[in-house]
Design a protein around this motif. Sequence first.
Motif, PDB file in Angstrom:
ATOM      1  N   GLY A  40       0.822  -1.208   0.000  1.00  0.00           N
ATOM      2  CA  GLY A  40       0.000   0.000   0.000  1.00  0.00           C
ATOM      3  C   GLY A  40       0.852   1.252   0.000  1.00  0.00           C
ATOM      4  O   GLY A  40       1.844   1.323   0.718  1.00  0.00           O
ATOM      5  N   ARG A  41       0.465   2.219  -0.837  1.00  0.00           N
ATOM      6  CA  ARG A  41       1.168   3.505  -0.914  1.00  0.00           C
ATOM      7  C   ARG A  41       0.112   4.601  -0.829  1.00  0.00           C
ATOM      8  O   ARG A  41      -0.683   4.757  -1.759  1.00  0.00           O
ATOM      9  CB  ARG A  41       1.946   3.617  -2.222  1.00  0.00           C
ATOM     10  N   PHE A  42       0.114   5.357   0.269  1.00  0.00           N
ATOM     11  CA  PHE A  42      -0.957   6.331   0.502  1.00  0.00           C
ATOM     12  C   PHE A  42      -0.362   7.699   0.818  1.00  0.00           C
ATOM     13  O   PHE A  42       0.654   7.806   1.510  1.00  0.00           O
ATOM     14  CB  PHE A  42      -1.849   5.864   1.649  1.00  0.00           C
ATOM     15  N   TYR A  43      -1.027   8.766   0.329  1.00  0.00           N
ATOM     16  CA  TYR A  43      -0.490  10.111   0.445  1.00  0.00           C
ATOM     17  C   TYR A  43      -1.174  10.942   1.531  1.00  0.00           C
ATOM     18  O   TYR A  43      -0.844  12.111   1.701  1.00  0.00           O
ATOM     19  CB  TYR A  43      -0.583  10.818  -0.905  1.00  0.00           C
ATOM     20  N   ASN A  44      -2.109  10.367   2.250  1.00  0.00           N
ATOM     21  CA  ASN A  44      -2.685  11.042   3.418  1.00  0.00           C
ATOM     22  C   ASN A  44      -3.258   9.981   4.352  1.00  0.00           C
ATOM     23  O   ASN A  44      -3.355   8.801   3.984  1.00  0.00           O
ATOM     24  CB  ASN A  44      -3.763  12.058   3.011  1.00  0.00           C
ATOM     25  N   THR A  45      -3.617  10.399   5.562  1.00  0.00           N
ATOM     26  CA  THR A  45      -4.072   9.440   6.576  1.00  0.00           C
ATOM     27  C   THR A  45      -5.595   9.370   6.687  1.00  0.00           C
ATOM     28  O   THR A  45      -6.115   8.738   7.603  1.00  0.00           O
ATOM     29  CB  THR A  45      -3.485   9.809   7.950  1.00  0.00           C
ATOM     30  N   ASN A  46      -6.308  10.012   5.769  1.00  0.00           N
ATOM     31  CA  ASN A  46      -7.775   9.918   5.785  1.00  0.00           C
ATOM     32  C   ASN A  46      -8.206   8.473   5.573  1.00  0.00           C
ATOM     33  O   ASN A  46      -7.699   7.782   4.703  1.00  0.00           O
ATOM     34  CB  ASN A  46      -8.383  10.801   4.699  1.00  0.00           C
TER      35      ASN A  46
END
Length: 214
Positions: free
Chosen positions: A30-36
């Motif tokens: 997983g690669r995510f750009y925010n913690t929402n």
Amino acid sequence: MKIAIFDEHEDSIAAIETLLKSEGSFDVVGRFYNTNACVQKVLTCDADVVLIDIASSGRMGIAAIKELRSKLPYLKIVVQTALEDGECVFKCIKAGAVGYVLKKNAKQWLISTIKDLQHDGAPMAPIIAKKLFNFIYRKCDERRSVKINRDYQLTLREKTILNYLVRGLSYKMIGHELGISYETIRSHMKKVYRKLEVSSLTEVVAKAIKQEIV
């Protein structure tokens, strides 16, 4: 180990992923750009370990750690950031992080940090451990007007190990100093956790300092 990365910078994620790919036993899922909606994202990719940068998200990042820890207690959360402040380290660990790595030292520490998680370690670089313990010392000094005396019935060996931990040594370093194995250290610390009625390394050290156990 399946790893998810939370970082607001695409180049940072790319650099981390390249580093992790050099170790065959890691899989970035997983690669995510925010913690929402961080919990749902982790559930979707079925990660074992989460690397999260709180430098730019601040309180939101710490809130994400709390949410992940409360809803996914099995998850291993490692903070990877540029922030070296002792109070920040303390808040992250209190929220549920089990490791803390500086981005500038990622090549040196990140892979070994994740490997330590497989052995129930709580890894952090010596410089970060020192900042954390200095912060705890300062906080305890503020509250030392009332001294608490209680006999926790720790053995001499348990007190010796606890004293080394307060000084910032890791389990491996303590084992080397005492000439005993890593597993023996872990066995002693399980008893210390039970006697002091705590559940994390941070709580052990804080209680030992605050109540002047060692």
